[in-house]
Design a protein around this motif. Structure first.
Motif, short mmCIF file in Angstrom:
data_model
loop_
_atom_site.label_atom_id
_atom_site.label_comp_id
_atom_site.label_asym_id
_atom_site.label_seq_id
_atom_site.Cartn_x
_atom_site.Cartn_y
_atom_site.Cartn_z
N ALA A 42 0.84 -1.19 0.11
CA ALA A 42 -0.04 0.11 0.04
C ALA A 42 0.65 1.24 0.02
O ALA A 42 1.47 1.38 0.73
N PRO A 43 0.81 2.09 -0.98
CA PRO A 43 1.36 3.48 -1.09
C PRO A 43 1.10 4.36 -0.05
O PRO A 43 -0.17 4.31 0.57
N GLU A 44 2.05 5.18 0.60
CA GLU A 44 1.59 6.25 1.69
C GLU A 44 0.51 6.91 1.12
O GLU A 44 -0.14 7.26 1.66
N GLU A 45 0.64 7.37 -0.29
CA GLU A 45 -0.76 8.41 -0.80
C GLU A 45 -1.49 7.67 -1.45
O GLU A 45 -1.12 7.03 -2.30
N ASN A 46 -2.80 8.26 -1.30
CA ASN A 46 -3.85 7.63 -2.27
C ASN A 46 -4.18 6.42 -1.95
O ASN A 46 -4.39 5.68 -3.19
N HIS A 47 -3.60 5.70 -0.99
CA HIS A 47 -3.52 4.10 -0.81
C HIS A 47 -4.98 3.55 -1.05
O HIS A 47 -5.13 2.52 -1.64
N HIS A 57 -4.17 -4.31 -2.32
CA HIS A 57 -3.84 -3.11 -3.30
C HIS A 57 -3.01 -3.72 -4.29
O HIS A 57 -2.25 -4.81 -4.26
N SER A 58 -3.29 -2.93 -5.56
CA SER A 58 -2.68 -3.34 -6.71
C SER A 58 -2.80 -2.41 -7.68
O SER A 58 -3.23 -1.37 -7.44
N VAL A 59 -1.66 -2.45 -8.78
CA VAL A 59 -1.69 -2.00 -9.97
C VAL A 59 -2.15 -2.64 -11.15
O VAL A 59 -1.92 -3.76 -11.36
N SER A 182 6.21 4.94 -7.74
CA SER A 182 6.42 5.37 -9.20
C SER A 182 7.19 4.36 -9.89
O SER A 182 7.60 4.47 -11.17
N THR A 183 8.02 3.42 -9.24
CA THR A 183 9.10 2.40 -9.76
C THR A 183 7.96 1.14 -10.33
O THR A 183 8.43 0.48 -11.28
N VAL A 184 6.89 0.96 -9.98
CA VAL A 184 6.09 -0.39 -10.27
C VAL A 184 5.91 -0.46 -11.79
O VAL A 184 6.00 -1.51 -12.32
N PRO A 185 5.42 0.64 -12.45
CA PRO A 185 5.15 0.42 -14.11
C PRO A 185 6.51 -0.12 -14.65
O PRO A 185 6.34 -0.86 -15.75
N THR A 186 7.65 0.50 -14.03
CA THR A 186 8.84 0.06 -14.80
C THR A 186 9.43 -1.19 -14.76
O THR A 186 9.71 -2.22 -15.75
N ILE A 187 8.99 -1.69 -13.38
CA ILE A 187 9.39 -3.29 -13.35
C ILE A 187 8.23 -4.25 -13.99
O ILE A 187 8.67 -5.17 -14.43
N ILE A 188 6.99 -3.74 -14.07
CA ILE A 188 6.14 -4.48 -14.85
C ILE A 188 6.34 -4.63 -16.15
O ILE A 188 6.42 -5.71 -16.79
#
Length: 252
Positions: A42-47, A57-59, A182-188
């Motif tokens: 869960a991100p700190e902001e807008n979780h 929690h997911s993207v 912010s790094t999640v899309p790059t890893i995916i």
């Protein structure tokens, strides 16, 4: 990524069309599209935005897949609470399809009905002539409609298998990614790219029996299907039930 994840054109497109035709006998199919949840911390902001309908929690990862389980287009980064249809509407695949630029305008005919090159999607997506989904099962489907759904499902399952193979290879996508959001899309994106490299080079795959996270989706309400995509689906329905009696021509 642009070298290994790209929509098929020319000979590559003909290979994909022939692949779906030979494997599941679904004409004019250039791929299957679906969405999958990638677990995150869960991100700190807008979780709250990232808390999905499954309770974690997911993207979201939207993927278009060919007959060989390779991604030909991906779009990722949207919070898990967002509906698949909204992700699609904001993607380049949707914009290109609406402009008529997704695939060449070459069409086949089934009993006089123009059948364009198309993607196959599940009930979460709106119906279009270049994005065909199965009939909604209200308990009153005809034999032809049920058979169409079976054929449609056999072709569309390629994208679910691709997600399963992706998460089976890269286990970080099957558990919570403990990185900054912010790094999640790059890893995916990196995992999808190397997945394609593995698939294209015949890399042996040994994944868990249940690599796919099942996503229960409720289709968004919307306008009634347009006449053109409905006629396309009906023509394909007749073709699947009586392939030797239906006049079909001009397919790639």
């Amino acid at each position: 990524m642009p070298e290994f994840i790209k929509l098929p054109e020319g000979d590559a497109l003909r290979e994909v069309l022939q692949g779906f035709q030979m494997r599941v006998r679904f004409p004019q199919c250039a791929g299957a599209i679906d969405g999958s949840h990638i677990p995150i911390i869960a991100p700190e902001e807008n979780h709250v935005d990232y808390f999905n309908c499954k309770g974690w929690h997911s993207v979201l990862l939207q993927g278009v897949v060919d007959h060989q389980f390779c991604f030909t287009n991906i779009y990722t980064g949207w919070p898990g609470s967002v509906h698949d249809a909204r992700v699609l509407r904001n993607s380049c695949v949707f914009a290109m399809a609406e402009r008529g630029e997704l695939f060449p305008p070459r069409q086949g005919k089934i009993n006089g009905v123009q059948v364009p090159i198309m993607l196959l999607g599940d009930p979460a997506y709106p119906m279009r002539s270049r994005r065909v989904k199965g009939y909604t099962d209200t308990g009153n489907l005809t034999e032809q409609q049920r058979y169409f759904n079976e054929r449609h499902s056999k072709a569309r399952v390629t994208v679910e298998c691709a997600f399963g193979r992706l998460k089976g290879r890269w286990r970080c996508l099957g558990k919570r990614l403990d990185v900054d959001i912010s790094t999640v899309p790059t890893i995916i994106s990196a995992c999808c790219t190397v997945h394609n490299v593995c698939e294209k080079h015949g890399e042996a795959y040994e994944g868990p029996a249940q690599a796919i996270l099942q996503d229960n989706r409720i289709a968004e309400g919307g306008a009634q299907d347009a006449a053109e995509p409905t006629r396309v689906r009906e023509a394909l329905t007749e073709f699947f039930l009586h392939p030797t009696l239906i006049h079909i021509r001009n397919f790639i």
